[in-house]
Every structure is written in structure tokens, then in C-alpha cells.
Design a protein around this motif. Structure first.
Motif, short mmCIF file in Angstrom:
data_model
loop_
_atom_site.label_atom_id
_atom_site.label_comp_id
_atom_site.label_asym_id
_atom_site.label_seq_id
_atom_site.Cartn_x
_atom_site.Cartn_y
_atom_site.Cartn_z
N LYS A 1 0.68 -1.22 0.08
CA LYS A 1 -0.01 -0.02 0.17
C LYS A 1 0.84 1.16 -0.05
N LEU A 2 0.64 2.18 -0.96
CA LEU A 2 1.37 3.43 -1.17
C LEU A 2 0.21 4.52 -0.77
N TYR A 3 1.05 5.60 -0.40
CA TYR A 3 0.07 6.58 0.15
C TYR A 3 0.89 8.09 -0.27
N LEU A 4 0.16 9.03 -0.48
CA LEU A 4 0.49 10.29 -0.85
C LEU A 4 0.06 10.91 0.25
N CYS A 5 1.15 11.98 0.88
CA CYS A 5 0.58 12.87 1.72
C CYS A 5 1.47 14.34 1.82
N ALA A 6 0.68 15.44 2.46
CA ALA A 6 1.38 16.63 2.16
C ALA A 6 1.89 17.00 3.82
N VAL A 7 3.18 17.33 3.91
CA VAL A 7 3.66 17.71 5.22
C VAL A 7 4.20 18.98 5.41
N HIS A 8 4.29 19.31 6.90
CA HIS A 8 4.86 20.71 7.23
C HIS A 8 6.19 20.58 7.09
N GLY A 9 7.13 21.41 6.59
CA GLY A 9 8.57 21.33 6.34
C GLY A 9 8.93 20.27 5.02
N VAL A 10 10.13 20.26 5.21
CA VAL A 10 10.64 19.55 4.16
C VAL A 10 11.72 18.64 4.79
N PRO A 11 11.62 17.19 4.89
CA PRO A 11 12.29 16.14 5.51
C PRO A 11 13.79 16.45 4.93
#
Length: 319
Positions: A177-187
């Protein structure tokens, strides 16, 4: 005396498990006593509560009619619903559905009716593929769950054998299972495999992630890679190696990159002004990595299904 004949969707179950579904008015203690005292037989022979039923078996029940006198199954509700489903794939055994954010998969504690599974049942009933009046122990079921405010691919089983096989494959981690997500900041790392320990607080419907093992915690593994960057946020593709409650949301928050729109594991007040009413998380790709083909779903081995990018609501901010 009543006789129950075992159909295709009833086969493969233990006798006691089947009877708890088929005769909901019978107390469990009375059920086991009736088996022990031979008031319940299989093919007119003494029965064992753990024996596995086969298609064509007949169960003889020498018990009072009062246990059977329950209201008849009402199909009018299913006939009245106008199913709202986004179907990615369908065959005679399964359906792959694109669940929209905000939709419940099952009834919650408040008993809401506008659920994904109810629309699946209505859809199959109206197609003539599911008749609750003819089923003794089976109803179409969802094989995986997604949080109410998360979108993505959900697998529905249309018959009992497909449900058993799919549940076993999920248990054996034979689905990717693969997910797309938007996060705060850039790892800092553009690609990484995160490990940790997740502790669940069922009362608060929260989980906690730790770098060290805690009493009652479960080991988790989360893979991610950065796909795009936009200012102070990033779009990630995430693969769940282990599948725990709120794993992606809590694990990314733990490393300092909570999901946009996530009020549980981050701060989403400002994001709501930008249209983020739900956490920016979508289960967008599913691959069947079955080890063998010797089952009713073997033909799915190696197949991959995905949701078009335009259906993932938050991607507009990363185009």
C-alpha cells in the motif's frame, strides 16, 4: 425441527461460528448446550462445535421455534439507497473503491447510516448479486479500513471465499500500500526508512510513537520519499511496511513533519483557511504481491491499481 442447508458462502466455517451468525436469537450458552446434547446435528450425525462445514451439509436443529422468530430481513432500505461509489476495479469476487475523505467505512458508535459498506451492499443488491434474504451468515464486507478523514483505496469482498483469502493475504503482508501525503516542512533526508514503537491509547483514540520500546507498544516501519517541495511543505510518497492505527500521521509527526490539515497530530488552524478540512493523506496505490496463485484470487497476483492524481484533492498545491 428446522433444517439449515449450507450454501457456498457458508462453507468453510466452524459450526458454532456459523450458528452465531445464522441464528442471532439463540444465547451462546444454549447453543453449545444444544450441540452437546445432540439437539443440533450435522447430516443427522452427532456434531462438534469446531467441525468445519462443507457446501451441501444439512444442520438439523431440534430447538424451539422462538429462537427463529426474529423480524424478517428488510431489503427495502437497500433498494431505496442510491449508491454513491467510485469504483476503480470490479470482478466477480472483489471491488476496489476510492473512498472519499469524510466518508465512514462502517457505522460508528453513533450508528450513522451513510457508510461505504452500506452503499456497497445496496449496489450489489440492486445488481442482483446480493440478496440478504438468501444469505444465512454472509454479507459483503470491507477487507481493509481507512480513517474517516483519509481517502483512498478500499477492498470489498463480494463472497465469503474472497473475504477469507483477502483477509489472510492482508494478514501475511502480501499487499503493498502506497500513500501520498503533504507535510509541514521538508524532511532533511529525501528518502528514508523510519522505525519506532507505537503505543495505542484506545480511550483517547490516539497513538504515541517512541524511538524506544514501551510496555504494550508495537514495532513500526514506515518508508517515505520526497516527491515535490513547495515553500515550507513537501509532498511525500509513503509505504507502510507495518500497518498500525494512525501510523503515518503519528510517525511523521514524531520526526517533526506532521501532515497538513491534521488536527490530531499537528496544528491545522491556519490550514483550514486554505481549504484543508481533512488531513492530507491518500491511499493512492495498491499492489497484490501474492506469494501463490492457488486460491480464488490468484489471478490478481502482480496486478497494481492506482487512483489518478487529479482525484487526490491536495495535489493542487504541488502542481
Amino acid at each position: 425441527m428446522r433444517i439449515l442447508k449450507i450454501g457456498k458462502n457458508d462453507a468453510g466455517q466452524r459450526l458454532d461460528k456459523f450458528l452465531t451468525k445464522a441464528i442471532k436469537g439463540m444465547p451462546l450458552s444454549f447453543l453449545y448446550k444444544s450441540i452437546r446434547t445432540k439437539k443440533i446435528k450435522v447430516n443427522r450425525a452427532r456434531a462438534k462445535e469446531h467441525q468445519i462445514l462443507s457446501e451441501g451439509d444439512e444442520i438439523q436443529l431440534f430447538i424451539k421455534d422462538e429462537f427463529f422468530d426474529l423480524p424478517e430481513k428488510d431489503m427495502s432500505a437497500l433498494a431505496a439507497i442510491k449508491p454513491k461509489l467510485s469504483i476503480i476495479y470490479e470482478d466477480e469476487n472483489i471491488m476496489l473503491l476510492n473512498k472519499r475523505p469524510g466518508v465512514l467505512v462502517h457505522e460508528d458508535t453513533e450508528g450513522g447510516e451513510n457508510t461505504l459498506i452500506l452503499h456497497v451492499k445496496a449496489y450489489l443488491h440492486q445488481k442482483g448479486e446480493y440478496d440478504p434474504a438468501l444469505e444465512q451468515s454472509f454479507a459483503p464486507a470491507l477487507c481493509n479500513r481507512i480513517d474517516r478523514n483519509t481517502g483512498g483505496i478500499v477492498v470489498a469482498a463480494k463472497n465469503a471465499e474472497a473475504l477469507r483469502v483477502m483477509n489472510e493475504k492482508i494478514k501475511q503482508n502480501e499487499l503493498s500500500k502506497l500513500y501520498l501525503c503533504a507535510v509541514h516542512g521538508v524532511p532533511r533526508k529525501k528518502e528514508d526508512t523510519l522505525t519506532g514503537y507505537l503505543l495505542k491509547d484506545s480511550a483517547a483514540n490516539l497513538v504515541r510513537v517512541s524511538d524506544t520500546r514501551l510496555a504494550g507498544s508495537k514495532h513500526i516501519i514506515t518508508k517515505y520519499r520526497v516527491l515535490r517541495e513547495r515553500g515550507e511543505s513537501a509532498l511525500l510518497e509513503v509505504e507502510l511496511v507495518t500497518g498500525r492505527t494512525h501510523q503515518i500521521r503519528a510517525h511523521l509527526s514524531h520526526i517533526g513533519h506532521p501532515l497538513l490539515g491534521d488536527g490530531k497530530y499537528g496544528q491545522n488552524r491556519a490550514e483550514r483557511m486554505r481549504g484543508y478540512k481533512h488531513q492530507a493523506l491518500y491511499a493512492y496505490r495498491l499492489r497484490f504481491d501474492f506469494v501463490d496463485r492457488d486460491n480464488i484470487l490468484g489471478y490478481l497476483t502482480g496486478k497494481e491499481f492506482s487512483i489518478p492524481y487529479e482525484d487526490v484533492w491536495f495535489l493542487k498545491d504541488f502542481s
